[in-house]
Design a protein around this motif. Structure first.
Motif, PDB file in Angstrom:
ATOM      1  N   THR A  95       0.832  -1.219   0.000  1.00  0.00           N
ATOM      2  CA  THR A  95       0.000   0.000   0.000  1.00  0.00           C
ATOM      3  C   THR A  95       0.865   1.268   0.000  1.00  0.00           C
ATOM      4  O   THR A  95       0.513   2.228  -0.689  1.00  0.00           O
ATOM      5  N   MET A 113      -1.831   2.571   9.580  1.00  0.00           N
ATOM      6  CA  MET A 113      -3.148   1.961   9.322  1.00  0.00           C
ATOM      7  C   MET A 113      -3.037   0.436   9.228  1.00  0.00           C
ATOM      8  O   MET A 113      -3.818  -0.296   9.849  1.00  0.00           O
ATOM      9  N   ALA A 142      -6.816   2.677  13.223  1.00  0.00           N
ATOM     10  CA  ALA A 142      -6.494   2.413  11.816  1.00  0.00           C
ATOM     11  C   ALA A 142      -7.361   3.270  10.889  1.00  0.00           C
ATOM     12  O   ALA A 142      -6.880   3.784   9.879  1.00  0.00           O
ATOM     13  N   TRP A 201     -10.199   0.801  -1.927  1.00  0.00           N
ATOM     14  CA  TRP A 201      -9.555   0.772  -0.605  1.00  0.00           C
ATOM     15  C   TRP A 201     -10.587   0.820   0.515  1.00  0.00           C
ATOM     16  O   TRP A 201     -10.413   0.195   1.554  1.00  0.00           O
ATOM     17  N   TYR A 228     -12.033  -2.440   1.813  1.00  0.00           N
ATOM     18  CA  TYR A 228     -11.229  -3.289   2.717  1.00  0.00           C
ATOM     19  C   TYR A 228     -11.684  -3.204   4.183  1.00  0.00           C
ATOM     20  O   TYR A 228     -11.949  -4.244   4.798  1.00  0.00           O
ATOM     21  N   ASP A 274      -7.900  -7.392  -4.089  1.00  0.00           N
ATOM     22  CA  ASP A 274      -6.462  -7.345  -4.369  1.00  0.00           C
ATOM     23  C   ASP A 274      -6.180  -7.312  -5.865  1.00  0.00           C
ATOM     24  O   ASP A 274      -5.253  -6.631  -6.312  1.00  0.00           O
ATOM     25  N   LYS A 277      -4.315  -4.046  -7.367  1.00  0.00           N
ATOM     26  CA  LYS A 277      -2.910  -4.182  -7.796  1.00  0.00           C
ATOM     27  C   LYS A 277      -2.768  -4.378  -9.316  1.00  0.00           C
ATOM     28  O   LYS A 277      -2.333  -3.449  -9.993  1.00  0.00           O
TER      29      LYS A 277
HETATM   30  C1  RET Z   1      -7.879  -2.531   7.732  1.00  0.00           C
HETATM   31  C2  RET Z   1      -8.543  -2.790   9.091  1.00  0.00           C
HETATM   32  C3  RET Z   1      -8.430  -1.655   9.996  1.00  0.00           C
HETATM   33  C4  RET Z   1      -9.085  -0.436   9.428  1.00  0.00           C
HETATM   34  C5  RET Z   1      -8.660  -0.147   8.031  1.00  0.00           C
HETATM   35  C6  RET Z   1      -8.116  -1.117   7.226  1.00  0.00           C
HETATM   36  C7  RET Z   1      -7.749  -0.704   5.858  1.00  0.00           C
HETATM   37  C8  RET Z   1      -7.138  -1.422   4.949  1.00  0.00           C
HETATM   38  C9  RET Z   1      -6.840  -1.013   3.608  1.00  0.00           C
HETATM   39  C10 RET Z   1      -6.191  -1.931   2.862  1.00  0.00           C
HETATM   40  C11 RET Z   1      -5.811  -1.789   1.528  1.00  0.00           C
HETATM   41  C12 RET Z   1      -5.210  -2.787   0.933  1.00  0.00           C
HETATM   42  C13 RET Z   1      -4.799  -2.818  -0.426  1.00  0.00           C
HETATM   43  C14 RET Z   1      -4.173  -3.914  -0.844  1.00  0.00           C
HETATM   44  C15 RET Z   1      -3.636  -4.066  -2.129  1.00  0.00           C
HETATM   45  O1  RET Z   1      -3.808  -5.009  -2.781  1.00  0.00           O
HETATM   46  C16 RET Z   1      -6.392  -2.801   7.890  1.00  0.00           C
HETATM   47  C17 RET Z   1      -8.496  -3.571   6.816  1.00  0.00           C
HETATM   48  C18 RET Z   1      -8.906   1.253   7.541  1.00  0.00           C
HETATM   49  C19 RET Z   1      -7.247   0.304   3.094  1.00  0.00           C
HETATM   50  C20 RET Z   1      -5.052  -1.692  -1.330  1.00  0.00           C
END
Ligand code: RET
Length: 281
Positions: A122, A150, A174, A215, A218, A244, A248
């Protein structure tokens, strides 16, 4: 000293359910992990191949984006082969009126390899967007550090105990860090990209908006699967797999193909990023 018995004669002893419940992926989940491993590996080969067709001075997005799918490929290999998986434990007590209380131990798989992946990928995804917008080093650093906070606090949340401030406390921290990331991109990113002209600004708005939507799903999936346990492990694996792939390889392909046909997206390199590139085309 003589040890005393823990169950006094006036209170009924607590009886354990002798069979703990394990919540694990089935074959469906495992197969999904392998499929994503293959997708990420193909993306890694395609993106690194694409970087050969552009001069070195225009390869920064290619390098960053290839690294993103490389980390994802490695982490999916780990998860598909059973590595990077821990267990979250919760003890559910059932109270009864005339018979002793019972409790049940529930162990659910936590794929912590994801968080290792996300803590590396990220920041790189954000770097792609920050370079596209032409943001300054200070704002880039802030966005990336907030993003790492985060992910790491999200990892703590995943192992946080139920019924204590741990789980949702870490989740809240987070989410605040995530808001800082969005703030940097939406305010500073949008401001600086407007100086690069309408074409780049429109592209940034489109790919940035796509990123924001993906995002944001997630933490929603996290809340349903890991937070409130309303999704089984297979469904969780499939949801993150779809996200994902969008975040990506699809994001990466969109960025790299647009970059090739839109020279205005070139990274305005200076200082650190231009070492050794002074006379390169
Ligand atoms: C968690 C849980 C805690 C609160 C927040 C989260 C955000 C995660 C994000 C993940 C993005 C991942 C990506 C992966 C690429 O493939 C950790 C789930 C806010 C934004 C883009």
């Amino acid at each position: 000293t003589v040890p005393t018995s823990s169950s006094s004669p006036t209170s009924l002893p607590t009886v354990t359910n002798p069979v703990p419940e394990y919540q694990k992926a089935t074959e469906t989940g495992e197969r999904t992990l392998w499929v994503v491993f293959v997708v990420m590996t193909i993306a890694m080969i395609v993106f690194s191949g694409m970087s050969w067709s552009v001069p070195i001075s225009k390869r920064l997005y290619h390098i960053v984006t290839t690294l993103i799918v490389t980390f994802a490929s490695i982490s999916y290999f780990a998860m598909a082969t059973g590595h990077g998986i821990g267990y979250h434990h919760v003890r559910v007590t059932e109270q009864h009126e005339h018979v002793p209380d019972t409790y049940k131990d529930i162990y659910r798989e936590v794929y912590w390899a994801r968080y290792v992946d996300w803590s590396l990928t990220t920041p790189l995804l954000l770097l792609d967007l920050c370079l596209l917008a032409g943001m300054n080093g200070g704002n880039i650093l802030l966005a990336i550090v907030a993003d790492i906070i985060m992910i790491l606090t999200g990892l703590f949340a995943a192992f946080g105990s139920e019924g204590t401030p741990q789980k949702w406390g870490w989740y809240a921290i987070a989410c605040i860090a995530y808001l800082v990331v969005i703030w940097q991109l939406a305010v500073h990113g949008r401001h600086t990209v407007s100086q690069k002209g309408g074409k780049v600004a429109n592209f940034f708005a489109a790919i940035g908006g796509f990123t924001l939507i993906i995002w944001t799903v997630y933490p929603i999936i996290w809340g349903i699967a890991d937070g409130s346990r309303n999704m089984n492990v297979d469904e969780e694996i499939i949801s993150y797999a779809v996200l994902d792939i969008l975040a990506k390889p699809i994001f990466g392909a969109w960025l790299l193909f647009t970059h090739m046909s839109m020279p205005e997206t070139n990274v305005e390199i200076g200082g650190f990023w231009s070492q050794g590139l002074v006379n390169e085309g």
